[in-house]
Design a protein around this motif. Structure first.
Motif, PDB file in Angstrom:
ATOM      1  N   ARG A 156      15.401  -6.369  15.059  1.00 46.97           N
ATOM      2  CA  ARG A 156      14.120  -5.926  15.595  1.00 46.97           C
ATOM      3  C   ARG A 156      13.464  -4.903  14.670  1.00 46.97           C
ATOM      4  NH1 ARG A 156      15.939  -4.523  19.971  1.00 46.97           N
ATOM      5  NH2 ARG A 156      16.051  -2.272  19.716  1.00 46.97           N
ATOM      6  N   VAL A 157      14.275  -3.957  14.175  1.00 50.69           N
ATOM      7  CA  VAL A 157      13.732  -2.962  13.249  1.00 50.69           C
ATOM      8  C   VAL A 157      13.256  -3.634  11.969  1.00 50.69           C
ATOM      9  CG1 VAL A 157      14.325  -0.948  11.858  1.00 50.69           C
ATOM     10  CG2 VAL A 157      15.106  -1.084  14.216  1.00 50.69           C
ATOM     11  N   GLU A 158      14.076  -4.586  11.453  1.00 49.74           N
ATOM     12  CA  GLU A 158      13.687  -5.302  10.229  1.00 49.74           C
ATOM     13  C   GLU A 158      12.409  -6.105  10.466  1.00 49.74           C
ATOM     14  OE1 GLU A 158      13.945  -6.401   6.281  1.00 49.74           O
ATOM     15  OE2 GLU A 158      15.088  -4.903   7.398  1.00 49.74           O
ATOM     16  N   LYS A 159      12.323  -6.730  11.637  1.00 46.99           N
ATOM     17  CA  LYS A 159      11.126  -7.502  11.956  1.00 46.99           C
ATOM     18  C   LYS A 159       9.899  -6.600  12.027  1.00 46.99           C
ATOM     19  CE  LYS A 159       9.324 -10.675  15.479  1.00 46.99           C
ATOM     20  NZ  LYS A 159       9.638 -11.347  16.776  1.00 46.99           N
ATOM     21  N   GLU A 160      10.053  -5.439  12.686  1.00 50.10           N
ATOM     22  CA  GLU A 160       8.930  -4.508  12.751  1.00 50.10           C
ATOM     23  C   GLU A 160       8.530  -4.026  11.364  1.00 50.10           C
ATOM     24  OE1 GLU A 160      10.172  -1.433  15.349  1.00 50.10           O
ATOM     25  OE2 GLU A 160      10.022  -2.655  17.191  1.00 50.10           O
ATOM     26  N   ASN A 161       9.538  -3.743  10.511  1.00 54.07           N
ATOM     27  CA  ASN A 161       9.223  -3.311   9.144  1.00 54.07           C
ATOM     28  C   ASN A 161       8.518  -4.423   8.369  1.00 54.07           C
ATOM     29  OD1 ASN A 161      10.393  -0.790   9.578  1.00 54.07           O
ATOM     30  ND2 ASN A 161      12.421  -1.493   8.918  1.00 54.07           N
ATOM     31  N   ARG A 162       9.024  -5.663   8.531  1.00 55.29           N
ATOM     32  CA  ARG A 162       8.382  -6.784   7.851  1.00 55.29           C
ATOM     33  C   ARG A 162       6.953  -6.977   8.344  1.00 55.29           C
ATOM     34  NH1 ARG A 162      11.961 -10.399   5.384  1.00 55.29           N
ATOM     35  NH2 ARG A 162      13.568  -9.135   4.341  1.00 55.29           N
ATOM     36  N   ILE A 163       6.768  -6.847   9.654  1.00 57.39           N
ATOM     37  CA  ILE A 163       5.413  -6.995  10.205  1.00 57.39           C
ATOM     38  C   ILE A 163       4.489  -5.912   9.651  1.00 57.39           C
ATOM     39  CG2 ILE A 163       4.070  -6.824  12.335  1.00 57.39           C
ATOM     40  CD1 ILE A 163       6.406  -8.174  13.785  1.00 57.39           C
ATOM     41  N   LYS A 164       5.007  -4.673   9.576  1.00 52.53           N
ATOM     42  CA  LYS A 164       4.201  -3.600   9.005  1.00 52.53           C
ATOM     43  C   LYS A 164       3.872  -3.868   7.549  1.00 52.53           C
ATOM     44  CE  LYS A 164       5.930   0.056  12.038  1.00 52.53           C
ATOM     45  NZ  LYS A 164       6.703   1.329  12.120  1.00 52.53           N
ATOM     46  N   GLN A 165       4.891  -4.322   6.778  1.00 47.61           N
ATOM     47  CA  GLN A 165       4.644  -4.636   5.374  1.00 47.61           C
ATOM     48  C   GLN A 165       3.636  -5.769   5.232  1.00 47.61           C
ATOM     49  OE1 GLN A 165       8.437  -5.454   3.605  1.00 47.61           O
ATOM     50  NE2 GLN A 165       9.179  -3.332   3.798  1.00 47.61           N
ATOM     51  N   GLN A 166       3.794  -6.817   6.089  1.00 52.43           N
ATOM     52  CA  GLN A 166       2.860  -7.938   6.024  1.00 52.43           C
ATOM     53  C   GLN A 166       1.448  -7.497   6.388  1.00 52.43           C
ATOM     54  OE1 GLN A 166       3.793 -10.784   4.814  1.00 52.43           O
ATOM     55  NE2 GLN A 166       1.804 -11.803   5.045  1.00 52.43           N
ATOM     56  N   ALA A 168       0.291  -4.495   5.964  1.00 48.56           N
ATOM     57  CA  ALA A 168      -0.207  -3.719   4.830  1.00 48.56           C
ATOM     58  C   ALA A 168      -0.657  -4.639   3.699  1.00 48.56           C
ATOM     59  CB  ALA A 168       0.881  -2.757   4.344  1.00 48.56           C
ATOM     60  N   VAL A 169       0.139  -5.699   3.442  1.00 51.90           N
ATOM     61  CA  VAL A 169      -0.238  -6.650   2.385  1.00 51.90           C
ATOM     62  C   VAL A 169      -1.540  -7.350   2.731  1.00 51.90           C
ATOM     63  CG1 VAL A 169       0.459  -8.788   1.253  1.00 51.90           C
ATOM     64  CG2 VAL A 169       2.122  -6.967   1.560  1.00 51.90           C
ATOM     65  N   LEU A 170      -1.654  -7.772   4.012  1.00 51.93           N
ATOM     66  CA  LEU A 170      -2.881  -8.450   4.432  1.00 51.93           C
ATOM     67  C   LEU A 170      -4.081  -7.518   4.333  1.00 51.93           C
ATOM     68  CD1 LEU A 170      -1.586 -10.445   7.544  1.00 51.93           C
ATOM     69  CD2 LEU A 170      -2.140 -11.355   5.281  1.00 51.93           C
ATOM     70  N   GLU A 171      -3.889  -6.274   4.751  1.00 50.03           N
ATOM     71  CA  GLU A 171      -4.989  -5.323   4.624  1.00 50.03           C
ATOM     72  C   GLU A 171      -5.364  -5.099   3.161  1.00 50.03           C
ATOM     73  OE1 GLU A 171      -3.788  -1.804   6.619  1.00 50.03           O
ATOM     74  OE2 GLU A 171      -3.984  -2.652   8.653  1.00 50.03           O
ATOM     75  N   LYS A 172      -4.337  -5.012   2.300  1.00 48.11           N
ATOM     76  CA  LYS A 172      -4.619  -4.826   0.875  1.00 48.11           C
ATOM     77  C   LYS A 172      -5.320  -6.047   0.283  1.00 48.11           C
ATOM     78  CE  LYS A 172      -2.406  -3.211  -3.344  1.00 48.11           C
ATOM     79  NZ  LYS A 172      -1.106  -2.808  -3.967  1.00 48.11           N
ATOM     80  N   GLU A 173      -4.841  -7.253   0.676  1.00 56.03           N
ATOM     81  CA  GLU A 173      -5.496  -8.465   0.208  1.00 56.03           C
ATOM     82  C   GLU A 173      -6.934  -8.537   0.697  1.00 56.03           C
ATOM     83  OE1 GLU A 173      -3.133 -11.713   1.436  1.00 56.03           O
ATOM     84  OE2 GLU A 173      -1.554 -11.397  -0.077  1.00 56.03           O
ATOM     85  N   LYS A 174      -7.138  -8.174   1.972  1.00 56.05           N
ATOM     86  CA  LYS A 174      -8.496  -8.180   2.502  1.00 56.05           C
ATOM     87  C   LYS A 174      -9.375  -7.189   1.769  1.00 56.05           C
ATOM     88  CE  LYS A 174     -11.040  -7.679   6.846  1.00 56.05           C
ATOM     89  NZ  LYS A 174     -10.937  -7.356   8.290  1.00 56.05           N
ATOM     90  N   GLU A 175      -8.813  -6.002   1.494  1.00 56.33           N
ATOM     91  CA  GLU A 175      -9.580  -4.997   0.753  1.00 56.33           C
ATOM     92  C   GLU A 175      -9.910  -5.485  -0.645  1.00 56.33           C
ATOM     93  OE1 GLU A 175      -9.150  -0.267  -0.504  1.00 56.33           O
ATOM     94  OE2 GLU A 175      -7.573  -1.299   0.608  1.00 56.33           O
ATOM     95  N   THR A 176      -8.917  -6.138  -1.283  1.00 55.76           N
ATOM     96  CA  THR A 176      -9.149  -6.683  -2.627  1.00 55.76           C
ATOM     97  C   THR A 176     -10.199  -7.783  -2.603  1.00 55.76           C
ATOM     98  OG1 THR A 176      -6.847  -6.173  -3.169  1.00 55.76           O
ATOM     99  CG2 THR A 176      -8.015  -7.688  -4.624  1.00 55.76           C
ATOM    100  N   ALA A 177     -10.085  -8.677  -1.573  1.00 56.19           N
ATOM    101  CA  ALA A 177     -11.086  -9.743  -1.461  1.00 56.19           C
ATOM    102  C   ALA A 177     -12.468  -9.170  -1.221  1.00 56.19           C
ATOM    103  CB  ALA A 177     -10.684 -10.688  -0.336  1.00 56.19           C
ATOM    104  N   ASP A 178     -12.550  -8.134  -0.394  1.00 55.30           N
ATOM    105  CA  ASP A 178     -13.843  -7.497  -0.163  1.00 55.30           C
ATOM    106  C   ASP A 178     -14.395  -6.881  -1.451  1.00 55.30           C
ATOM    107  OD1 ASP A 178     -13.671  -8.228   2.486  1.00 55.30           O
ATOM    108  OD2 ASP A 178     -12.879  -6.285   3.159  1.00 55.30           O
ATOM    109  N   LYS A 179     -13.501  -6.255  -2.217  1.00 57.53           N
ATOM    110  CA  LYS A 179     -13.948  -5.659  -3.484  1.00 57.53           C
ATOM    111  C   LYS A 179     -14.433  -6.739  -4.448  1.00 57.53           C
ATOM    112  CE  LYS A 179     -11.087  -1.485  -3.414  1.00 57.53           C
ATOM    113  NZ  LYS A 179      -9.982  -0.746  -4.091  1.00 57.53           N
TER     114      LYS A 179
END
Length: 251
Positions: A156-166, A168-179
């Protein structure tokens, strides 16, 4: 309870009356002289007793309340006649013979009780063994449950960490796409804007050739000024010559 009451000496008077009159069940004296002498004597005694003891005080106290005594057991009167019979040893009871059934019963009961106790002990031992085995199985199951719970918690902790990382990656990708989109839009917008801006700035004189600018701002004004001066001087010379010639012709 004490009680005081004045009363006459009734006991002495009664005694005198009895002695004088005599009880009803006694034989009356036969001699008249004896009755007269007794009468005189007791009259004298009675008079002196009445004169000397006319009033006396008597005290009495009641006894304490006593419990009723226990009723004795009823024992009926003995009836009939006593009789006895002599029995010699061995006539009615032989201990060695009569005791054998009792011993057999006692031995059987003892052996049966011992067997029951042995069976009970074996059953208790079996129950303890089963209980110990069940306890071991339960402890193993508890350990396994704890291990599974710990594994589930780690997952569960690993899943939560993976979800947070994902995320963060999605937010970064979205920010990059917006840029990238903003940059592309800016490039596309500036591609048409820059030439017009440059042309407007160039038309307004913000962009110029230094030589051409120097000629326009330095040489051409000076040249125009010199030409104007020269033309003014030439015009003045011509005007002067015309006036001079006209003056000579008049002379």
């Amino acid at each position: 309870m004490w009680q005081k009451a004045p009363q006459k000496n009734l006991g002495l008077l009664s005694l005198c009356n009895i002695l004088y009159k005599g009880p009803s069940n006694l034989t009356k004296p036969s001699h008249k002289s004896q009755k007269s002498l007794a009468h005189v004597y007791f009259r004298d005694v009675l008079g002196r007793a009445e004169r000397s003891h006319s009033d006396v005080s008597v005290e009495c106290q009641t006894d304490m309340f006593l419990d009723k005594p226990a009723t004795p057991l009823f024992i009926p009167a003995k009836t009939g006649q006593d009789a006895a019979t002599q029995i010699e040893e061995g006539e009615l009871f032989d201990f060695d013979v009569e005791v054998q059934p009792m011993l057999q019963v006692l031995e059987g009961k003892t052996i049966e009780q011992a067997l029951l106790e042995v069976l009970e002990e074996e059953e208790l031992a079996s129950l303890r063994a089963q209980q110990q085995a069940f306890k071991e199985i339960r402890d193993a199951e508890l350990v396994e449950v704890q291990r599974l719970e710990e594994r589930e918690r780690c997952l569960r902790v690993e899943k939560e960490n993976r979800i947070k990382q994902q995320k963060a990656v999605l937010e970064k990708e979205k920010e990059t796409a917006d840029k990238i989109a903003a940059r592309a839009f800016a490039q596309q917008y500036l591609s048409d804007l820059l030439p017009s801006v440059y042309s407007n700035l160039k038309d307004c004189g913000y962009f110029y050739d230094p030589v051409h600018r120097d000629i326009e701002t330095g040489f051409l004004p000076w040249l125009m000024e010199e030409v104007t001066n020269t033309l003014e001087e030439k015009k003045m010379f011509l005007l002067t010559n015309q006036r001079f010639e006209s003056f000579q012709m008049k002379e």
